[in-house]
Write an enzyme that holds these catalytic residues in place. Structure first.
Site, PDB file in Angstrom:
ATOM      1  N   GLU A 136      -0.374  -1.005   5.938  1.00 12.09           N
ATOM      2  CA  GLU A 136       0.748  -0.538   6.738  1.00 12.09           C
ATOM      3  C   GLU A 136       0.683   0.962   6.967  1.00 12.09           C
ATOM      4  OE1 GLU A 136       4.739   1.043   7.719  1.00 12.09           O
ATOM      5  OE2 GLU A 136       3.469   1.500   5.981  1.00 12.09           O
ATOM      6  N   ASP A 142       0.844  -1.192   0.000  1.00  7.93           N
ATOM      7  CA  ASP A 142       0.000   0.000   0.000  1.00  7.93           C
ATOM      8  C   ASP A 142       0.882   1.246   0.000  1.00  7.93           C
ATOM      9  OD1 ASP A 142       0.636  -0.892   2.680  1.00  7.93           O
ATOM     10  OD2 ASP A 142      -0.685   0.667   3.464  1.00  7.93           O
TER      11      ASP A 142
END
Length: 441
Positions: free
Chosen positions: A182, A117
């Site tokens: 994350e 991400d």
């Protein structure tokens, strides 16, 4: 088994010859707009497609793979109050990926892990290239995620493919994981550890300029809310109570001054410093909201902040509870010196507590990684990772002592025109491939 100079030469030559393939891989990853969304129930465009791309690369090596969408509510119920557990997260369309390259048996295992991400690109006009159409300019790859941290994911993938393609014998397993979430708290890594992915040692390929960082900061996100009493800014105030209007701008300034005092204290406090960290722990003000109308005295101020803590400051669940209380007590002392704030104290609301870890410098995996870095022509000196990374979850919860080691200057993270040198990617992949052989053979 000792790694021979012939092994090192074969790995180095192979990756030099595949530099274009490594660059192409990173470009492919950047071109998936795997943006993390602020709404924790919404999938970012490209998150699933990026993971499927990686799964196909792992499957081509004959690896067992696991692509799954974690059950966010069930994880929260299981780990409430622990690192990575955040209420309201869902993972529909946002899968994690894991895979295992099996060794022959009897050797140590190594986990390579990272996140796919990325943060939003921000104003497009601040970019000189399209953030999600990767471009190679003067030996550097440009695009969102080039540094944070698809460059590291590409390097660890090519390192593993190199070991596989050269047929280098391994006794221990190599575990490969890539997670989502994350950038908004780490629940993807929590799900990965809960799924059972672990090893005898780990490398998280966050950008460290190819330095070995066995330490990262924990972070606390919070907001301080200061309530004044609004009124007309241009008229003599006439209070609706005994106090009358109280300017929240003035009160907010006082609290900001008090934060500066705490930061100066922390600057010289040994508990807030670490020899591997270039800066002391700090409370960094990242947002201010004060006032409601140009002609009105401000009725409320909100200070948003980011504070760091070190592993030795952990509370009993390996989080920053002790530091949270320290900040709350300091805000209370600030309020004590003002008559209005003494009666109407500011309050602290906590947004996020993301854990941290430190692997001892004499841990076998750290020493082995230093040798691998040296054999790859890199500086083996240890460094601290000043930002937060997810190494705490595999380390403290999963029992996988994990270091940060990855390509690219971390200063480019989250910035427009994010970029990484292809030469850095290649050097990182060499060091990881050598470490795979050193550790797992």
């Amino acid at each position: 088994m000792a790694v021979t100079q012939d092994d090192i030469a074969r790995i180095s030559d192979h990756l030099d010859a595949r530099a274009d393939r490594l660059a192409e891989t990173l470009c492919d990853l950047i071109n998936f707009p795997s943006i993390v969304k602020s709404d924790p129930t919404e999938a970012g465009p490209g998150e699933r497609d990026c993971q499927i791309y990686l799964q196909q690369r792992l499957a081509a090596m004959g690896m067992e793979t696991d692509l799954w969408e974690p059950d966010g509510p069930a994880l929260y119920a299981k780990y409430e109050g622990r690192a990575g557990a955040h209420k309201g997260r869902t993972f529909d369309g946002r899968p994690n990926l894991g895979g295992t390259l099996k060794g022959s048996g009897g050797g140590r295992s190594l986990m390579l892990t990272g996140h796919i991400d990325v943060v939003p690109p921000g104003p497009i006009e601040h970019w000189t290239t399209d953030p999600f159409v990767a471009r190679i300019i003067d030996g550097r790859i440009h695009g969102r995620g080039a540094v944070d941290m698809k460059g590291g994911v590409a390097a660890m993938l090519l390192a593993l493919e190199t070991v596989h393609e050269l047929g280098l014998p391994l006794r221990g397993d190599v575990v490969f994981t890539t997670v989502v979430d994350e950038e908004i708290g780490g629940m993807g890594s929590l799900a990965m550890v809960d799924r059972g992915f672990r090893a005898d040692a780990g490398i998280m390929t966050e950008p460290t300029d190819n330095r070995i960082a066995p330490l990262c900061h924990g972070i606390l996100w919070g907001r301080i809310i200061i309530d004044g009493i609004g009124g007309h800014a241009e008229l003599v105030p006439k209070g609706w109570n005994e106090t009358g209007p109280v300017d929240a701008v003035t009160l907010t300034r006082q609290v900001l001054d008090g934060i500066d005092v705490l930061n100066r204290r922390w600057q010289y406090d040994p508990a807030k410093n670490h020899p591997l960290m270039p800066l002391p722990n700090q409370i960094i003000v990242t947002g201010l909201e004060v006032g409601e109308h140009p002609a009105s005295i401000a009725g409320r101020g909100v200070i948003t902040f980011d504070a760091q803590y070190l592993p030795h400051e952990h509370d009993d669940v390996a989080l920053g509870g002790k530091v949270r209380r320290e900040i709350e007590e300091h805000v209370a002392r600030i309020c004590e010196v003002d008559p209005y704030l003494r009666a109407h104290p500011a309050r602290v609301e906590w947004i996020l507590d993301a854990d941290c870890a430190e692997i001892p410098a004499d841990h076998p995996s750290v020493l082995s990684m230093q040798e691998a870095a040296t054999q790859a022509g890199l500086n083996p000196a240890l460094d601290g990772f000043g930002a937060h990374s997810d190494i705490g979850l595999p380390t403290t919860l999963g029992g996988t002592p994990t270091i940060n080691f990855g390509p690219g200057d971390p200063a480019f993270a989250h910035q427009p025109n994010e970029q990484v040198e292809i030469a850095d990617l290649v050097a990182c992949a060499k060091a990881i491939a050598i470490q795979i052989l050193r550790w797992c053979a």
